[in-house]
Motif scaffolding. Structure first.
Motif, short mmCIF file in Angstrom:
data_model
loop_
_atom_site.label_atom_id
_atom_site.label_comp_id
_atom_site.label_asym_id
_atom_site.label_seq_id
_atom_site.Cartn_x
_atom_site.Cartn_y
_atom_site.Cartn_z
N ILE A 5 0.74 -1.14 -0.04
CA ILE A 5 -0.13 -0.11 0.11
C ILE A 5 0.88 1.40 -0.09
N GLY A 6 2.27 1.17 0.04
CA GLY A 6 3.01 2.43 0.04
C GLY A 6 3.35 2.96 1.64
N GLY A 7 3.62 4.16 1.37
CA GLY A 7 4.07 5.11 2.57
C GLY A 7 3.20 6.03 2.63
N GLY A 8 3.90 7.16 3.35
CA GLY A 8 2.95 8.38 3.42
C GLY A 8 2.03 8.63 4.59
N PHE A 9 2.39 7.89 5.61
CA PHE A 9 1.34 7.90 6.90
C PHE A 9 1.76 9.11 7.76
N PHE A 10 0.74 9.64 7.96
CA PHE A 10 1.29 10.78 9.18
C PHE A 10 1.67 10.10 10.47
N SER A 11 2.81 10.88 11.12
CA SER A 11 3.50 10.56 12.21
C SER A 11 2.71 11.30 13.40
N ASN A 12 3.33 11.20 14.41
CA ASN A 12 2.53 11.94 15.75
C ASN A 12 3.17 13.48 15.58
N MET A 13 2.30 14.33 15.82
CA MET A 13 2.69 15.56 15.79
C MET A 13 2.29 16.32 16.79
N PRO A 14 2.65 17.46 17.19
CA PRO A 14 1.93 18.52 18.10
C PRO A 14 0.65 18.86 17.43
N GLN A 15 -0.39 19.43 18.33
CA GLN A 15 -1.47 19.90 17.93
C GLN A 15 -1.22 21.36 17.26
N SER A 16 -0.40 22.05 17.63
CA SER A 16 0.06 23.13 17.08
C SER A 16 0.45 23.23 15.35
N LEU A 17 0.86 21.88 14.96
CA LEU A 17 1.26 21.84 13.78
C LEU A 17 0.09 21.43 13.33
N TRP A 18 -0.87 20.35 13.60
CA TRP A 18 -1.87 19.77 12.68
C TRP A 18 -2.85 20.82 12.85
N ARG A 19 -3.07 21.71 13.76
CA ARG A 19 -4.27 22.82 13.59
C ARG A 19 -4.14 23.57 12.28
N SER A 20 -3.16 23.49 11.63
CA SER A 20 -3.05 24.27 10.30
C SER A 20 -3.57 23.63 9.10
N ARG A 21 -3.90 22.29 9.46
CA ARG A 21 -4.48 21.59 8.36
C ARG A 21 -5.88 21.63 8.45
N ALA A 22 -6.75 21.15 7.15
CA ALA A 22 -8.17 21.24 7.31
C ALA A 22 -8.87 20.13 8.55
N GLU A 23 -8.10 19.16 8.44
CA GLU A 23 -8.58 18.11 9.51
C GLU A 23 -7.32 17.60 10.25
N PRO A 24 -7.48 16.84 11.56
CA PRO A 24 -6.48 16.26 12.21
C PRO A 24 -5.95 15.32 11.14
N PRO A 25 -4.47 14.83 11.70
CA PRO A 25 -3.85 13.75 11.15
C PRO A 25 -4.48 12.41 11.25
N ALA A 26 -4.66 11.50 10.47
CA ALA A 26 -5.14 10.38 10.59
C ALA A 26 -4.15 9.43 11.53
N THR A 27 -4.86 8.59 12.29
CA THR A 27 -4.15 7.66 13.32
C THR A 27 -3.88 6.30 12.51
N PHE A 28 -2.89 5.67 13.02
CA PHE A 28 -2.61 4.10 12.31
C PHE A 28 -3.98 3.33 12.28
N ALA A 29 -4.69 3.43 13.42
CA ALA A 29 -6.00 2.81 13.50
C ALA A 29 -6.93 3.18 12.26
N GLU A 30 -7.09 4.47 12.10
CA GLU A 30 -7.82 4.82 11.13
C GLU A 30 -7.31 4.39 9.66
N TYR A 31 -6.06 4.54 9.44
CA TYR A 31 -5.64 3.99 8.27
C TYR A 31 -5.60 2.57 8.12
#
Length: 108
Positions: free
Chosen positions: A44-70
């Motif tokens: 399935i390849g790569g490109g999974f989000f890693s753990n990141m602080p909320q201050s970083l992912w708040r700039s995105r339209a939605e929170p990063p996916a978790t490994f469980a969601e993937y």
């Protein structure tokens, strides 16, 4: 003689929709290339989000996916497509960046 044993799909996007598209694409290709029995490996390849602080992912339209969601997104598509098969392929994930991306802190 050349024998195909694996399929690989990789996109640069990290969102869940990208992983759903990858999984559907693998299923479509698998059915065309391996009509009778699935391949040994699906990657399935790569490109999974890693753990990141909320201050970083708040700039995105939605929170990063978790490994469980993937896992749920990809797993539901592949399990439905492979239902009834006596042998399932091994699923490869390229999770390197997601694992090491937050392994250190840099101070200046």
């Amino acid at each position: 003689m050349l024998t195909f044993r694996s399929l690989h799909r990789h996109f640069p996007d990290r969102d869940l929709e990208s992983f759903r598209k990858r999984a559907h694409g693998l299923v479509d290709l698998m059915r065309r290339v391996f009509p009778d029995t699935p391949p040994d490996i699906l990657n399935i390849g790569g490109g999974f989000f890693s753990n990141m602080p909320q201050s970083l992912w708040r700039s995105r339209a939605e929170p990063p996916a978790t490994f469980a969601e993937y896992g749920k997104a990809v797993g539901s598509i592949l399990s439905k497509a492979l239902e009834g098969q006596t042998r399932w392929p091994t699923l490869f994930l390229e999770s390197g960046t997601a694992i090491v991306a937050d392994c250190q802190t840099f101070y200046t």
